[in-house]
Design an enzyme around this catalytic site. Structure first.
Site, PDB file in Angstrom:
ATOM      1  N   LYS A   1       0.838  -1.191   0.000  1.00 34.11           N
ATOM      2  CA  LYS A   1       0.000   0.000   0.000  1.00 34.11           C
ATOM      3  C   LYS A   1       0.874   1.241   0.000  1.00 34.11           C
ATOM      4  O   LYS A   1       1.593   1.499   0.960  1.00 34.11           O
ATOM      5  CB  LYS A   1      -0.905   0.045   1.235  1.00 34.11           C
TER       6      LYS A   1
ATOM      7  N   GLU B   1      10.451   0.717  10.180  1.00 38.44           N
ATOM      8  CA  GLU B   1      11.435   1.774   9.941  1.00 38.44           C
ATOM      9  C   GLU B   1      10.707   3.080  10.204  1.00 38.44           C
ATOM     10  O   GLU B   1       9.829   3.470   9.429  1.00 38.44           O
ATOM     11  CB  GLU B   1      11.960   1.656   8.499  1.00 38.44           C
TER      12      GLU B   1
ATOM     13  N   CYS C   1      13.265  10.494   6.954  1.00 42.66           N
ATOM     14  CA  CYS C   1      13.275   9.913   8.305  1.00 42.66           C
ATOM     15  C   CYS C   1      14.646  10.066   8.961  1.00 42.66           C
ATOM     16  O   CYS C   1      14.742  10.224  10.160  1.00 42.66           O
ATOM     17  CB  CYS C   1      12.858   8.455   8.252  1.00 42.66           C
TER      18      CYS C   1
HETATM   19  P1  NAI Z   1       1.941   7.698   8.683  1.00 46.37           P
HETATM   20  O1  NAI Z   1       2.835   6.896   9.512  1.00 46.37           O
HETATM   21  O2  NAI Z   1       0.548   7.906   9.148  1.00 46.37           O
HETATM   22  O3  NAI Z   1       1.839   7.042   7.220  1.00 46.37           O
HETATM   23  C1  NAI Z   1       2.706   6.093   6.669  1.00 46.37           C
HETATM   24  C2  NAI Z   1       1.907   5.002   5.968  1.00 46.37           C
HETATM   25  O4  NAI Z   1       1.149   4.265   6.926  1.00 46.37           O
HETATM   26  C3  NAI Z   1       0.888   5.496   4.966  1.00 46.37           C
HETATM   27  O5  NAI Z   1       0.835   4.603   3.887  1.00 46.37           O
HETATM   28  C4  NAI Z   1      -0.416   5.457   5.755  1.00 46.37           C
HETATM   29  O6  NAI Z   1      -1.558   5.342   4.937  1.00 46.37           O
HETATM   30  C5  NAI Z   1      -0.224   4.219   6.580  1.00 46.37           C
HETATM   31  N1  NAI Z   1      -0.992   4.171   7.815  1.00 46.37           N
HETATM   32  C6  NAI Z   1      -1.502   5.205   8.545  1.00 46.37           C
HETATM   33  N2  NAI Z   1      -2.129   4.728   9.636  1.00 46.37           N
HETATM   34  C7  NAI Z   1      -2.014   3.383   9.610  1.00 46.37           C
HETATM   35  C8  NAI Z   1      -2.436   2.337  10.480  1.00 46.37           C
HETATM   36  N3  NAI Z   1      -3.104   2.591  11.604  1.00 46.37           N
HETATM   37  N4  NAI Z   1      -2.131   1.073  10.161  1.00 46.37           N
HETATM   38  C9  NAI Z   1      -1.423   0.791   9.042  1.00 46.37           C
HETATM   39  N5  NAI Z   1      -1.010   1.740   8.181  1.00 46.37           N
HETATM   40  C10 NAI Z   1      -1.292   3.023   8.461  1.00 46.37           C
HETATM   41  O7  NAI Z   1       2.602   9.088   8.399  1.00 46.37           O
HETATM   42  P2  NAI Z   1       1.851  10.438   7.950  1.00 46.37           P
HETATM   43  O8  NAI Z   1       0.574  10.638   8.680  1.00 46.37           O
HETATM   44  O9  NAI Z   1       1.764  10.434   6.507  1.00 46.37           O
HETATM   45  O10 NAI Z   1       2.867  11.492   8.468  1.00 46.37           O
HETATM   46  C11 NAI Z   1       2.816  11.889   9.835  1.00 46.37           C
HETATM   47  C12 NAI Z   1       4.195  12.069  10.388  1.00 46.37           C
HETATM   48  O11 NAI Z   1       4.868  10.832  10.355  1.00 46.37           O
HETATM   49  C13 NAI Z   1       5.091  13.001   9.624  1.00 46.37           C
HETATM   50  O12 NAI Z   1       4.932  14.317   9.997  1.00 46.37           O
HETATM   51  C14 NAI Z   1       6.426  12.480   9.991  1.00 46.37           C
HETATM   52  O13 NAI Z   1       6.821  13.032  11.218  1.00 46.37           O
HETATM   53  C15 NAI Z   1       6.232  11.009  10.142  1.00 46.37           C
HETATM   54  N6  NAI Z   1       6.633  10.231   8.966  1.00 46.37           N
HETATM   55  C16 NAI Z   1       7.795   9.545   9.030  1.00 46.37           C
HETATM   56  C17 NAI Z   1       8.224   8.836   7.943  1.00 46.37           C
HETATM   57  C18 NAI Z   1       9.497   8.089   7.973  1.00 46.37           C
HETATM   58  O14 NAI Z   1       9.997   7.706   6.934  1.00 46.37           O
HETATM   59  N7  NAI Z   1      10.047   7.816   9.127  1.00 46.37           N
HETATM   60  C19 NAI Z   1       7.487   8.818   6.692  1.00 46.37           C
HETATM   61  C20 NAI Z   1       6.243   9.528   6.741  1.00 46.37           C
HETATM   62  C21 NAI Z   1       5.872  10.219   7.845  1.00 46.37           C
END
Ligand code: NAI
Length: 779
Positions: free
Chosen positions: A190, A263, A297
């Protein structure tokens, strides 16, 4: 502007990449998309719009997957998997090569589509995201080719659910899909809801490559779809994204037996020593924190500068920031593009606006209206201030100063994260001294944000666990091919509690190298098979766990001892146990009512010798990254490892856990066999006479079920293992979600402690963390 004026000002002119080809591809698809399931695009369902964040323009309408879509995707992956695995490594390698070549052939289309969808500068998608994605497929085609010869006995996990974020959409897909496919797994992936387009273009590439149906399935939608994948009948979840969601996934998969790699976020330190090449270090910061608008990240988002050069360094940095160009991501001269979505822009603004400390500098160059945020530097923050601790995930650098190398390490490690770190110093001795002291999965020396398919990447602490890339990354997509048998519960023998007999012996706990009474003062009677009292064993409580962890933390010098010394101590332990073999064998036979005591002691002695042998031979690797330099994949101890030891083989089980843990430089907090705890007390004297420093091994006895939650949730324990026959796997994985520590639990499956599966690489892997240290060459 005339040519002569340009010569005068040396201003960049606009050099926009054309979006025509990408737009044409979107138009060909009708600008609407279903899901890619079983080799076909499904009809479009209820959906949502995906926009170009730089302009707000709607690029396409995507479908929000429902449970029927997720189920269909998982079923297709399940059907396809056995055949895909049976195709063999070389057969799969052909497909991975084909995918790599097609990615290469369409690289411009991919780069432009990525930039349109995500807002990142075209220079980055063109020169970094897309080439690295190709490299991952090429590299893992090679891994597929070599799997049978180089990874004997390892097999695919099955169906992998993969959930990826929006910051590197195609690259994260490649990181997840390439190793999974290479090892014979099939996937349901996804992409993030903001950035699904390159994943859908990749689906097209899968069709062009003739990839068998169902091997790759892509479903789109928001977090609810992610949740469905997590709870579906998959064998593994691989997730990259926020720590908050990672924690939820850890909780949701607890006790399910699904493999998991996470990660997550970071707040990575960028340490500049006063002997650094300052101009290079300033330039490095452009890559560290303004690459991809800081939405990385492992962004070097926390600058630590040595006091003596701080003002000079900040002045140069501000001047460099003021020259940065912010704007149309398709323009090849742009340094900083658009933030991925207005929601992310708000998140950045809220975090920054809440801060009233320090001094804020924003890049002086014009910042367009809309979804843009200027490069920002905030100096003079204290290490504890919110902005020094919180992940901002935007182009905002926070800074503080340090005086000495040890202070730099202290500030650098003052974070709940542990993903990456950067060290700048012209003195390689200083850099290589600091690197092992930093709690981070990746350390870059005199460079930053370097990645390669051959170099393991991943975090420690709340940055998650598991590695992606290199040989180590393959562990996360394979398992040992052993016939799993259900573990039979082992119960303590009962006796006549109403008629107390004279107590032969009263055992204690072993904490900090000393025998200690249990905090609660409680004991339990231990009987033999005939119901005769053998002795009393202490029942440890949470306070005893805390004391043992404290003792273990205090023994951190063990990690710094040489592997040679650890080997010597393990040999010595083996010898001392061997000298008392008869006595131990009789004890085991009496406790267990069996006749295998002598064999068990013999196996335990042998196991100590095996790990003494391994202590100085379980090496890291020098990986062949495509640059002038090396990436050293070092194996470091995890720290304090807590373990519930096997019930069924009281001595061998204890030794099978203790030996790899301490051989690799960890300290152990072990809970001995719940049913047959008294053997632990016999071992204390052997430990005492074998030069094991106090606190390196701590042994408790008591109820596994009662102690498991405390051990699992203890913030100062880095990893928890359980081989207990008590049903505690779920409790441990749930408890571990708080600090996102690594776990290794049996999920009710037996291990043959006498046989070869009771020792070896699986234990050594679990007892070590891979830290990748990048060392470029150059005079
Ligand atoms: P997120 O962690 O919510 O999204 C990442 C992925 O997880 C997306 O595909 C999303 O649809 C999916 N997802 C969301 N909730 C889920 C759940 N309960 N179960 C399974 N999958 C789920 O990140 P978001 O909301 O896009 O960004 C929020 C914050 O997260 C950012 O401000 C940043 O601080 C951090 N972030 C960190 C990343 C990294 O590479 N470490 C990447 C993206 C965001």
């Amino acid at each position: 502007m005339s040519v002569s004026e340009i010569f005068e000002s040396m201003e960049y002119g606009p050099a926009a990449e054309s979006a025509a080809e990408a737009k044409a591809w979107l138009a060909e698809q009708g600008s609407t998309f279903g899901h890619f399931i079983d080799g076909e695009m499904t009809a479009r369902g209820d959906g949502f719009e995906t926009r170009n964040p730089a302009t707000g323009e709607v690029l396409a309408t995507l479908s929000q997957a429902g449970s029927a879509d997720v189920d269909a995707a998982v079923a297709a992956a399940r059907r396809a998997q056995p055949k895909w695995a049976k195709l063999g490594g070389p057969g799969r390698a052909r497909f991975l090569y084909a995918l790599a070549r097609l990615l290469q052939k369409h690289s411009r289309l991919f780069a432009v589509l990525e930039t349109l969808d995500n807002g990142k500068p075209i220079r980055e998608s063109r020169d970094i995201d897309i080439p690295l994605a190709q490299r991952h497929f090429y590299y893992h085609a090679g891994m597929a080719q070599l799997m049978e010869s180089e990874l004997p006995g390892r097999v695919a996990l099955g169906v992998c659910g993969q959930i990826i974020p929006w910051n590197f959409p195609l690259l994260m897909l490649a990181w997840k899909v390439a190793p999974a496919l290479a090892m014979g797994n099939t996937v349901v992936l996804k992409p993030a809801e903001y950035t699904s387009l390159t994943a859908l273009l990749f689906a097209d590439i899968c069709r062009q490559a003739g990839l068998p149906k169902g091997v790759v399935n892509i479903v789109t939608g928001d977090g609810a779809v992610g949740e469905m994948i997590v709870s579906a009948e998959v064998d593994k979840i691989a997730f990259t994204g926020s720590t908050e969601v990672g924690r939820k996934i850890r909780e949701a998969t607890a006790g399910s037996g699904k493999a998991l790699t996470l990660e997550l976020g970071g707040k990575s330190p960028y340490i500049v020593f006063e002997d650094a090449d300052i101009d290079s270090a300033v330039e490095g910061l452009v890559d560290a924190i303004w690459f991809n608008q800081g939405q990385v990240c492992c962004a070097g988002s926390r600058l630590l500068v040595q006091e003596g050069i701080a003002e000079r360094f900040y002045a140069k940095l501000r001047a460099r920031m003021d020259g940065m160009r912010i704007g149309n991501p398709l323009d090849k001269c742009i340094d900083v593009g658009a933030i991925v979505d207005p929601a992310q822009l708000d998140r950045i603004r809220v975090l920054v606006d809440r801060n009233s400390e320090g001094e804020t500098h924003r890049a002086a160059t014009p910042c367009p209206e809309g979804c843009f945020y200027p490069p920002t530097l905030i100096t003079g923050l204290s290490p504890a201030s919110a902005l020094m601790q919180e992940e901002i995930f935007g182009p905002v650098l926070v800074a503080t100063t340090f005086r000495t190398p040890s202070e730099a390490v202290e500030i650098a490690n003052n974070t709940r994260y542990g993903l990456a770190a950067t060290v700048w110093s012209e003195n390689i001795n200083v850099a290589l001294d600091i690197a092992p002291k930093l709690v981070a999965g990746v350390v870059w020396i005199n460079g930053t944000n370097m990645f390669d398919a051959s170099a393991p990447f991943g975090g420690m602490r709340e940055s998650g666990f598991g590695r992606e890339g290199g040989w180590d990354g393959l562990l996360a997509y394979t398992r040992e091919d052993v016939g799993a048998k259900a573990l039979k519960p082992v119960k303590a023998f009962k006796g006549d509690e109403a008629n107390p007999q004279a107590v032969d012996r009263t055992a204690k706990l072993y904490i900090g190298g000393k025998q200690a009474r249990p905090d609660g003062g409680y004991m339990r009677n231990v009987y033999d098979k005939a119901g005769k009292l053998i002795g009393q064993s202490p029942l440890a409580n949470r306070k005893d766990i805390r004391n043992a962890v404290e003792a273990a933390r205090g023994a951190k010098a063990w990690a710094g001892t040489t592997a040679h010394l650890r080997a010597q101590i393990l040999y010595y332990l083996g010898e001392n146990l061997s000298a008392r073999a008869g006595e131990f064998a009789r004890s085991i036979d009496r406790m267990t009512g069996g006749r295998d005591g002598a064999r068990e002691v013999d196996a335990a002695v042998n196991r100590l010798f095996t790990y003494a042998a391994w202590a100085d031979k379980y090496e890291g690797r020098v990986t062949q990254v495509p640059m002038r330099g090396v990436a050293l994949a070092l194996r470091e101890p995890c720290g304090v490892i807590g373990a519930l030891c096997p019930d069924e083989a009281p001595l061998l089980g204890l030794i099978s856990v203790l030996a790899p843990v301490i051989a690799m430089g960890n300290r152990a907090v072990l809970v001995a066999s719940d049913a047959f705890p008294l053997i632990a007390a016999d071992l204390y004297q052997v430990l005492d006479t074998s030069d094991v420093p106090g606190g390196v091994v701590n042994i408790l006895t008591g109820s596994h079920a009662e102690l498991a939650p405390t051990l699992a949730s203890h913030m100062d324990v880095e990893a928890v293992w359980s081989f207990s026959t008590a049903d505690v796997s779920a409790v441990i994985e749930k408890g571990a979600a708080g600090s996102l520590k690594r776990t290794w639990v049996n999920n009710g499956m037996a291990c043959d402690w006498m046989g070869p599966t009771g020792e070896g690489r699986a234990f050594l892997d679990a007892a070590t963390e891979v830290k990748t240290v990048w060392v470029p060459y150059g005079a």
